[in-house]
Design an enzyme around this catalytic site. Structure first.
Site, PDB file in Angstrom:
ATOM      1  CG  ASP A  94      61.719   7.304  73.892  1.00 43.52           C
ATOM      2  OD1 ASP A  94      62.457   6.719  74.709  1.00 43.52           O
ATOM      3  OD2 ASP A  94      61.946   8.457  73.499  1.00 43.52           O
ATOM      4  CG  ASP A 268      55.740  12.022  72.862  1.00 46.78           C
ATOM      5  OD1 ASP A 268      56.892  12.462  73.033  1.00 46.78           O
ATOM      6  OD2 ASP A 268      55.424  11.315  71.888  1.00 46.78           O
ATOM      7  CB  CYS A 306      45.313  30.865  81.103  1.00 44.56           C
ATOM      8  SG  CYS A 306      46.197  29.440  81.790  1.00 44.56           S
ATOM      9  CB  CYS A 308      47.871  27.905  84.532  1.00 44.38           C
ATOM     10  SG  CYS A 308      48.982  29.226  83.993  1.00 44.38           S
ATOM     11  CB  CYS A 311      47.562  32.925  83.884  1.00 39.16           C
ATOM     12  SG  CYS A 311      48.395  32.563  82.315  1.00 39.16           S
ATOM     13  CG  HIS A 337      51.088  29.592  80.269  1.00 36.71           C
ATOM     14  ND1 HIS A 337      49.803  29.999  80.585  1.00 36.71           N
ATOM     15  CD2 HIS A 337      51.169  29.669  78.914  1.00 36.71           C
ATOM     16  CE1 HIS A 337      49.146  30.308  79.482  1.00 36.71           C
ATOM     17  NE2 HIS A 337      49.952  30.125  78.449  1.00 36.71           N
TER      18      HIS A 337
END
Length: 379
Positions: A94, A268, A306, A308, A311, A337
């Site tokens: 940015d 974002d 989930c 991931c 998890c 997560h």
């Protein structure tokens, strides 16, 4: 050859959302996409390898903060931001403008730039469009942002009009000062608050400068969700169809889906990692605050739907214990997560566009998540 090129793949027949790819000097990523935020050349508690593992195609770093620490010249000596932080995929930086306007209580906006105080030391500083370009050229990001004024919400029409005109003048100066157009793409930022006429003027000004991409700024600054959606509905159609569109600072699950439906390609936000550090998690069934006492003996994963790393391996009870004990590993697990959840959500959005069913996906997702319930809690 432009450093940034947008490739359109498909338009969803149900919603008009678009599927695409953005090609950069450090690789290609599919859109719509969410960019994890690595403010100080690191996504808090995550390694670059973990970000790749969860499917991050591009990350964002912050010009203002890297200017203060460690300094852009040090990053340049290291070979640029990619080498400095060991990330070989695309990076967006940015302009630093948002931090100048949000972190410093003492600031003076003038035509040449902004005088303000360092939020860490109180030291007097000055940042101009030329300065923002110099810093970002030294950082070596794939996508740079023009230096703009970030007006408050709400703001009067008269204030916003002057702000838009200044942002357009600053955008011209950014283009003139940009020293590496062949390997760094510079995006313009459309401002104008909630005023359609001013958004049109801002878009017209910036499109005339032929940036390789355009951001929509001045949203997610306190306005209601319906205002954000209304502004997107009249702003995104103003932008070129052959260039990427980036909605700055937006990261709640509902806003990502609604933004994609309205033609946005890139998003974002620090939201997923910030709330993770407080033990607040995004799940397929809504918001879960794992610090709560009711999870002390809950040995299920955070989200049973989930896959991931968090998890697959750890329980709510264990993560609650870590968060309450201020253990860093707990912050890593919750951050992993939440980032995975948003990156997977954008995968699902892209698949729904391929199958011309993004509208149906939105309805199903909102129903399951609980956004349709009265007084539903968001983030």
């Amino acid at each position: 050859m432009t450093a940034i090129r947008y490739e359109h793949i498909k338009t969803c027949k149900q919603t008009g959302a678009r599927l695409g790819r953005v090609h950069t000097p450090h690789g290609t990523f599919e859109t719509p996409t969410f960019m994890p935020v690595g403010t100080l050349a690191t996504v808090k508690t995550m390694s670059p390898e973990e970000l790749k593992q969860m499917g991050a195609g591009i990350i964002l770093s912050n010009t203002y903060h890297l200017w203060l620490r460690p300094g852009h010249e040090i990053v340049k000596k290291a070979g640029g931001l990619h080498k400095f932080m060991n990330w070989d995929r695309p990076i967006l930086t940015d302009s630093g403008g948002f931090q100048v306007f949000s972190l410093s209580e003492f600031r003076k906006i003038q035509e040449e730039g902004v005088h303000f105080r360092n939020h860490l030391s109180g030291e007097k500083l000055f940042l101009s469009p030329e300065g923002a370009m110099e810093i970002q050229n030294a950082l070596g990001s794939d996508i740079m942002m023009a230096f703009d004024e970030c007006p408050p919400y709400p703001a009067s029409y008269e204030y916003m009009k002057k702000s838009v005109e200044r942002t357009s003048r600053w955008a011209e100066r950014c283009l003139e000062a940009h020293a590496r157009p062949n390997d760094q793409g510079l995006f313009g930022i459309v401002q104008g608050g909630e005023y359609e006429e001013l958004r049109k003027q801002s878009a017209k000004d910036l499109i005339s400068l032929d940036f390789p991409g355009y951001a929509i700024g001045g949203l997610s600054v306190g306005e209601p969700k319906d205002v954000m959606n209304r502004v997107l509905e009249f702003t995104t159609p103003l932008l070129p169809t052959d260039k990427p569109r980036y909605l700055m600072g937006v990261g709640s699950p509902d806003s990502l889906v609604d933004g994609a439906i309205r033609g946005v390609d890139m998003f974002d936000c620090v939201l997923p990692t910030r709330i993770a550090r407080n033990g607040t998690l995004m799940t397929s069934e809504g918001r879960l605050v794992v610090r709560n006492a009711k999870f002390a003996e809950d040995f299920r994963p955070i989200d049973e739907n989930c896959d991931c790393y968090t998890c697959q391996n750890y329980s709510r009870a264990y993560i609650r214990h870590l968060i309450r004990a201020n253990e860093t590993f707990g912050l890593r697990l919750t951050s992993y997560h939440n980032l995975y959840f948003l990156l997977k959500l954008m995968e699902q959005v892209r698949q729904a566009i391929r199958e011309d069913r993004l509208g149906d996906f939105r309805d199903e997702f909102f129903e399951q998540y609980g956004f349709n319930k009265p007084n539903a809690k968001n983030f």
